[in-house]
Design a protein around this motif. Structure first.
Motif, mmCIF file in Angstrom:
data_model
loop_
_atom_site.group_PDB
_atom_site.id
_atom_site.type_symbol
_atom_site.label_atom_id
_atom_site.label_comp_id
_atom_site.label_asym_id
_atom_site.label_seq_id
_atom_site.Cartn_x
_atom_site.Cartn_y
_atom_site.Cartn_z
ATOM 1 N N PRO A 263 2.005 10.174 -8.715
ATOM 2 C CA PRO A 263 1.052 10.278 -7.944
ATOM 3 C C PRO A 263 -0.092 8.839 -7.681
ATOM 4 N N GLU A 266 -6.488 9.392 -5.553
ATOM 5 C CA GLU A 266 -6.890 10.393 -4.121
ATOM 6 C C GLU A 266 -8.153 9.834 -3.668
ATOM 7 N N ARG A 267 -8.649 8.617 -4.601
ATOM 8 C CA ARG A 267 -10.047 8.197 -3.977
ATOM 9 C C ARG A 267 -10.312 6.912 -4.566
ATOM 10 N N THR A 287 -10.327 7.240 1.028
ATOM 11 C CA THR A 287 -9.178 8.017 0.892
ATOM 12 C C THR A 287 -8.029 8.129 1.995
ATOM 13 N N LYS A 289 -7.443 10.145 4.048
ATOM 14 C CA LYS A 289 -7.832 10.550 5.181
ATOM 15 C C LYS A 289 -8.728 9.795 6.228
ATOM 16 N N TYR A 295 -3.080 4.568 0.749
ATOM 17 C CA TYR A 295 -1.901 4.600 -0.268
ATOM 18 C C TYR A 295 -1.034 3.427 -0.328
ATOM 19 N N SER A 322 5.058 5.309 1.174
ATOM 20 C CA SER A 322 3.818 5.584 1.778
ATOM 21 C C SER A 322 3.654 5.068 3.354
#
Length: 395
Positions: A263, A266-267, A287, A289, A295, A322
């Protein structure tokens, strides 16, 4: 953040391909002259022209290249001579010529993907045994071995050989036929091994011979990032063959698969070099998003400070995993930041993975030339390119 090529830059005109041409020319992405019974391109390349459906793709004219014998059943096979080496199943039989036998001895008994990995050596030797009962795997293995042999030679030839094209085409045709039927347990490992080999072949075989002919300098066509589509196609088979099942020979590669699917944060920007984070407009609140580079930047940064001999196949694929969604669109549109992230990945991983190096040899300088030509005013971008203030930081 998605600037396009300046309007005044002339687009190179792409040659129109004939709709009525032979399949060989279509496979090789060339315009066929439609001469019958044999077009000039097939004659010069040394293959039988296949306007007619009964002639296989990229069938060599020379008899000593080892033509496959397509049969309806085992009863129709001619008994092999005692000194011959064959691969065959219920549909097809292929006798290996002297060169193919030499390549089996020289290359296929070890690992070509990562030569020093004992797990991959174990997998490769198991796959070699399966290749004699699965012609699609044998053809794919021989195509990879021939490509690796080309990589070892100096000076490196940029053109794919007739033999590589032949084995690659045969493997693709036979695998597609096999995938149209239910996959039995005995076929799962050969199917996954073949899909992996075809992905390597696609990645290591760019159409261009020079940076000027390569993406992103060349004009766009439907084959931009074709290697990415092949990798995604391979991963689409994951749930069908499950390489980590208990009876899979690929189970010993669990650590490699774990690296591939490790993984990402995430931030935030922890682990990303400050200059790279600034160029990607990343900060502590970023992030996936709210920033398409999130990523990919994290994926690239995981390998930048590693010694070259510690960069594994699994780690290299974190970045390719990614490339999707908004970031893939940015790459296709030649966004400068997306191109630079790809350049940094090529620059690092090509020093340890041979099949990445084969593509990086033309695409790395092509990316540099493109960024210097169309984004020379972007100081942050130029700092990462050869001769820039940050160019030697990760060498």
């Amino acid at each position: 953040m998605a600037p396009t090529c300046p309007r005044e830059v002339p687009e190179r005109r792409t040659a129109r391909r004939s709709r009525l041409g032979c399949r060989n020319c279509k496979l090789r992405k060339l315009k066929c002259d439609e001469e019958k019974p044999d077009c000039k391109r097939c004659i010069s390349f040394g293959v039988l022209c296949n306007f007619m459906s009964n002639i296989p793709d990229l069938q060599p004219i020379a008899a000593d290249t080892g033509r496959p014998l397509v049969v309806r059943g085992k009863a129709e096979l001619q008994p092999p001579i005692s000194s011959a080496i064959w691969t065959s199943d219920e549909f097809i039989s292929y006798q290996l010529n002297a060169k193919c036998q030499d390549f089996i001895t020289r290359y296929l008994g070890r690992s070509l993907i990562t030569p020093d990995d004992p797990n991959m050596i174990h997998v490769n030797r198991k796959l070699l045994g399966l290749a004699f009962a699965h012609p699609f795997l044998m053809h794919a293995s021989l195509a990879v071995a021939l490509t690796y042999d080309r990589y070892l030679k100096r000076p490196l030839s940029c053109a794919r050989s007739l033999e590589v094209c032949y084995h690659w085409s045969q493997s693709t045709v036979l695998l597609n036929r096999r995938l149209r039927e239910p996959i039995e347990a005995k076929d799962k490992d050969p199917v996954w091994g073949t899909a992996a080999a075809l992905a390597i072949l696609t990645f290591s075989s760019p159409d261009a011979c020079t940076p000027e002919e390569s993406w992103p300098l060349k004009s766009s066509d439907n084959f931009d990032l074709d290697w990415l589509r092949m990798i995604n196609g391979k991963m689409a088979l994951w749930h069908i063959v499950n390489p980590l099942r208990s009876d899979s020979l690929f189970r010993v590669m669990a650590a490699t698969f774990a690296d591939m699917y490790s993984p990402l944060p995430e931030r935030g920007i922890d682990g990303i070099p400050r200059a790279l984070a600034a160029m990607c407009l990343l900060n502590d609140s970023s992030t996936a998003k709210n920033n398409p580079y999130f990523y990919p930047a994290h994926a690239v940064s995981q390998t930048l400070d590693l010694p070259d001999n510690r960069v594994t196949t699994g780690q290299t694929q974190i970045f390719t995993r990614s490339i999707h969604g908004a970031f893939e669109d940015l790459l296709l549109n030649r966004d400068p930041v997306a191109l630079l992230l790809l350049y940094l990945w090529y620059h690092k991983t090509s020093r340890s993975i041979w099949w990445i190096e084969l593509r990086a040899r033309v695409e790395c300088p092509s990316i540099c030339s493109y960024l210097r030509l169309y984004h020379k005013g972007n100081v942050a971008i130029q700092a990462f390119l050869p001769g820039g203030t940050l160019a030697n930081r990760w060498n």
